[in-house]
Design an enzyme around this catalytic site. Structure first.
Site, short mmCIF file in Angstrom:
data_model
loop_
_atom_site.label_atom_id
_atom_site.label_comp_id
_atom_site.label_asym_id
_atom_site.label_seq_id
_atom_site.Cartn_x
_atom_site.Cartn_y
_atom_site.Cartn_z
N ASN A 136 21.94 9.15 -50.47
CA ASN A 136 22.71 9.50 -51.67
C ASN A 136 21.94 9.21 -52.97
O ASN A 136 22.51 9.25 -54.05
CB ASN A 136 24.05 8.74 -51.68
N HIS A 138 20.41 6.36 -53.76
CA HIS A 138 20.40 4.97 -54.25
C HIS A 138 19.01 4.35 -54.11
O HIS A 138 18.19 4.78 -53.31
CB HIS A 138 21.47 4.12 -53.55
N GLU A 143 24.07 2.23 -56.30
CA GLU A 143 24.70 3.46 -55.82
C GLU A 143 24.92 4.43 -56.99
O GLU A 143 24.86 4.01 -58.16
CB GLU A 143 26.05 3.11 -55.18
P1 PGA Z 1 15.71 3.72 -45.12
O1 PGA Z 1 16.74 3.26 -46.21
O2 PGA Z 1 14.37 3.27 -45.57
O3 PGA Z 1 16.17 3.02 -43.86
O4 PGA Z 1 15.80 5.21 -45.00
C1 PGA Z 1 16.48 3.51 -47.55
C2 PGA Z 1 17.67 3.07 -48.35
O5 PGA Z 1 18.81 3.28 -47.92
O6 PGA Z 1 17.46 2.52 -49.44
#
Ligand code: PGA
Length: 242
Positions: A136, A138, A143
């Site tokens: 999303n 973030h 967020e």
């Molecule tokens: P991920 O997570 O590296 O496991 O894709 C990234 C995040 O959600 O900040």
């Protein structure tokens, strides 16, 4: 923002490790900040291997953790605390006293955040911050809708964050909120290293790099960062127009 596209995850991970090593070799007392998640796992493996081979000394560095799940104890295997010690600090010989991480079990988030903000100021800011990007948009637990100048704060987590977060734990774990460095601290890092790989990240990489700069997509602020280096593989780059 510099965008570097790699043929595969291994090449991306080696390049990210090389960038971090370069910073520490030029400035042994560098202040670093590390994220957990899947994206940096290869970088951490490469970093440990390359540091050993080159004899890079991390003993004068100081390290922050980007975020933590509230209510999850540090010794639990999916906590950011556990993962950073397991994947980064122990392999690099970084001692506990060289680190400052959020305590997910705090009963006083305001004080926890105040201490974190103060500690970052006290060490003169962060030289290199490594982050991933959520589906999303973030960064850390910042967020969509977050205040873009925020310091450390508590954050309600979105459904997609909770769903992907659950995968870090080896048993169902109650998570609802996080504690995170804020976007102000992300933007103030002297180098911001952002990693993304795989086709699931293609759409958000397109939005973050080529869409408007907006707090609906916190990662879009990397377009305005004074020294952001985005490292992605071909799959994550698939929706980019240029
Ligand atoms: P991920 O997570 O590296 O496991 O894709 C990234 C995040 O959600 O900040």
């Amino acid at each position: 923002m510099e965008c570097r596209i790699f043929d595969n995850y291994n090449d991306l991970s080696d390049a990210a490790a090389e960038l971090i090593l370069g910073i520490v070799e030029r400035k042994p007392e560098a202040v670093l900040c590390f994220a957990t998640g899947n994206s940096p796992v290869g970088t951490y493996k490469a970093l440990a291997g390359m540091a050993k081979e080159r004899g890079t000394d991390f003993s004068q560095c100081f390290c922050f953790g980007l975020d933590e799940w509230l209510g999850v104890p540090p010794e639990k295997s999916g906590s950011c605390h556990y993962l950073l010690f397991d994947q980064v600090f122990r392999p690099l010989g970084i001692k506990e006293e060289q680190t400052h991480l959020f305590n997910g079990m705090t009963t006083d988030v305001t004080t926890e955040c105040r201490i974190m903000n103060g500690e970052i100021e006290h060490v003169g800011g962060i030289d290199c911050m490594l982050v991933g990007i959520g589906l999303n948009g973030h960064i850390g637990f910042n967020e969509p809708g977050v205040d873009m100048e925020s310091g450390a704060h508590e954050q309600e987590l979105h459904e997609s964050t909770l769903a992907s977060g659950q995968l870090y734990f080896n048993e169902p774990t109650a998570i609802a909120k996080g504690i995170t460095l804020g976007m102000g601290q992300v933007m103030n890092a002297r180098t911001l290293l952002i990693l993304a790989n795989g086709k699931s990240k293609a759409e958000i990489i397109h939005k973050a790099c080529e869409g408007p700069v907006t707090n609906d997509v916190p990662a879009s602020y990397m377009q305005k960062h004074r020294h952001a280096v985005l490292m992605i593989d071909k799959e994550a780059a698939a929706a980019l127009s240029k």
